[in-house]
Design a protein around this motif. Structure first.
Motif, short mmCIF file in Angstrom:
data_model
loop_
_atom_site.label_atom_id
_atom_site.label_comp_id
_atom_site.label_asym_id
_atom_site.label_seq_id
_atom_site.Cartn_x
_atom_site.Cartn_y
_atom_site.Cartn_z
N LYS A 157 0.87 -1.18 0.00
CA LYS A 157 0.00 0.00 0.00
C LYS A 157 0.91 1.23 0.00
O LYS A 157 0.94 2.01 0.96
N CYS A 158 1.63 1.37 -1.12
CA CYS A 158 2.69 2.37 -1.16
C CYS A 158 2.18 3.81 -1.15
O CYS A 158 2.83 4.68 -0.57
N GLN A 159 1.05 4.07 -1.76
CA GLN A 159 0.53 5.44 -1.74
C GLN A 159 0.20 5.86 -0.31
O GLN A 159 0.49 7.00 0.09
N ASP A 160 -0.39 4.95 0.45
CA ASP A 160 -0.70 5.24 1.86
C ASP A 160 0.59 5.41 2.67
O ASP A 160 0.67 6.29 3.53
N ILE A 162 3.54 6.37 1.59
CA ILE A 162 4.18 7.64 1.20
C ILE A 162 3.52 8.80 1.94
O ILE A 162 4.20 9.72 2.40
N GLN A 185 10.34 6.53 0.97
CA GLN A 185 9.45 7.02 -0.08
C GLN A 185 9.98 6.64 -1.46
O GLN A 185 9.22 6.20 -2.33
N CYS A 188 9.30 3.12 -2.26
CA CYS A 188 7.90 2.91 -2.59
C CYS A 188 7.59 3.40 -4.01
O CYS A 188 6.83 2.77 -4.74
N TYR A 189 8.18 4.52 -4.39
CA TYR A 189 7.97 4.99 -5.76
C TYR A 189 8.56 3.99 -6.76
O TYR A 189 8.02 3.81 -7.86
N LEU A 192 6.07 1.39 -7.23
CA LEU A 192 4.99 1.89 -8.08
C LEU A 192 5.46 2.12 -9.51
O LEU A 192 4.70 2.59 -10.35
N ASP A 194 7.44 4.32 -10.52
CA ASP A 194 7.65 5.75 -10.79
C ASP A 194 9.13 6.03 -10.54
O ASP A 194 9.51 6.65 -9.54
#
Length: 238
Positions: A157-160, A162, A185, A188-189, A192, A194
């Protein structure tokens, strides 16, 4: 093991050592902070359970008992033992329920969540930490949020995650952990996919000169290492 898992494994080893040091520092804060009678009672209960936790962890790791009578000691290192943490977990849970909004409850949650996560009960660990999280800008709440972010990242749940780490980055009081949060962060990106954002964060951190916020060059060196790996990934198209 894929590229992102490799990055995470490397950084988690470093964070594990840093986390132990931070928790030891918090113990001093708990003792030295002026507290209400309720907080004092909560701290007394907490330190009693923490002492049992340390004792059990030492047994599990085969660490000699430092409190043992020197006359009874020998040079043989004790063998690791299988230990049951259920009584310790129940003790921490009782503190969380009986002394909500206390520093002791947050420290209990940090330890309890770690025990649950070691048992692969990540969801339960998250519930425990989110129960004690508050809007405080203090050290203990920062450690709670740090652990929440890591558990969310572990659950992809990388957006959460971050967003949680951003709370830490937005607070000047948490500057001691800003570099670690930025690297988390970036990882996590990377998860994702990114890579551009991950590179941006790591480049800024790697180029940041040593100052009061960073304290040493270790995080900058780690950022440089991950940056090279990401750039290799981009170049190779892997």
């Amino acid at each position: 093991m894929n590229f992102t898992q490799f990055l995470e494994k490397q950084w988690k080893l470093i964070l594990g050592v840093a986390g132990v040091c931070l928790i030891l520092g918090v113990a001093f804060v708990l003792v030295s902070t002026k507290s209400t009678n309720k907080e004092k009672r909560a701290q007394e209960a907490y330190f009693s359970i923490e002492e049992k936790l340390v004792e059990l962890k030492n047994k599990a790791a085969g660490v000699p008992d430092v409190n043992k009578d020197p006359k009874e000691k020998d040079n043989t290192k004790p063998a690791p033992e299988a230990v049951d943490f259920s009584s310790v977990k129940a003790g921490f849970e009782k503190i969380i329920n009986e002394f909500p909004d206390s520093n002791a409850a947050q420290m209990s949650a940090i330890h309890l969540a770690k025990l649950l996560d070691d048992e692969k009960k990540t969801d339960e660990a998250l519930v425990v930490l989110q129960k004690v999280e508050n809007k405080s800008t203090g050290l203990i709440n920062t450690l709670v949020q740090k652990q929440i972010g890591q558990l969310l990242a572990d659950k992809d749940k990388c957006q959460d995650a971050i967003a949680v780490w951003q709370k830490i980055l937005d607070r000047k009081e948490a500057s001691f952990i800003h570099a670690e949060s930025k690297i988390q962060q970036a990882l996590c990106y990377t998860k994702l996919n990114d890579l551009k954002k991950a590179e941006e964060i790591l480049t800024n951190l790697a180029n940041q000169s040593v100052n009061a916020e960073i304290g040493n060059t270790s995080s900058s060196k780690e950022a440089e290492k991950y940056l090279r790996l990401i750039q290799f990934k981009r170049a190779s198209g892997s």
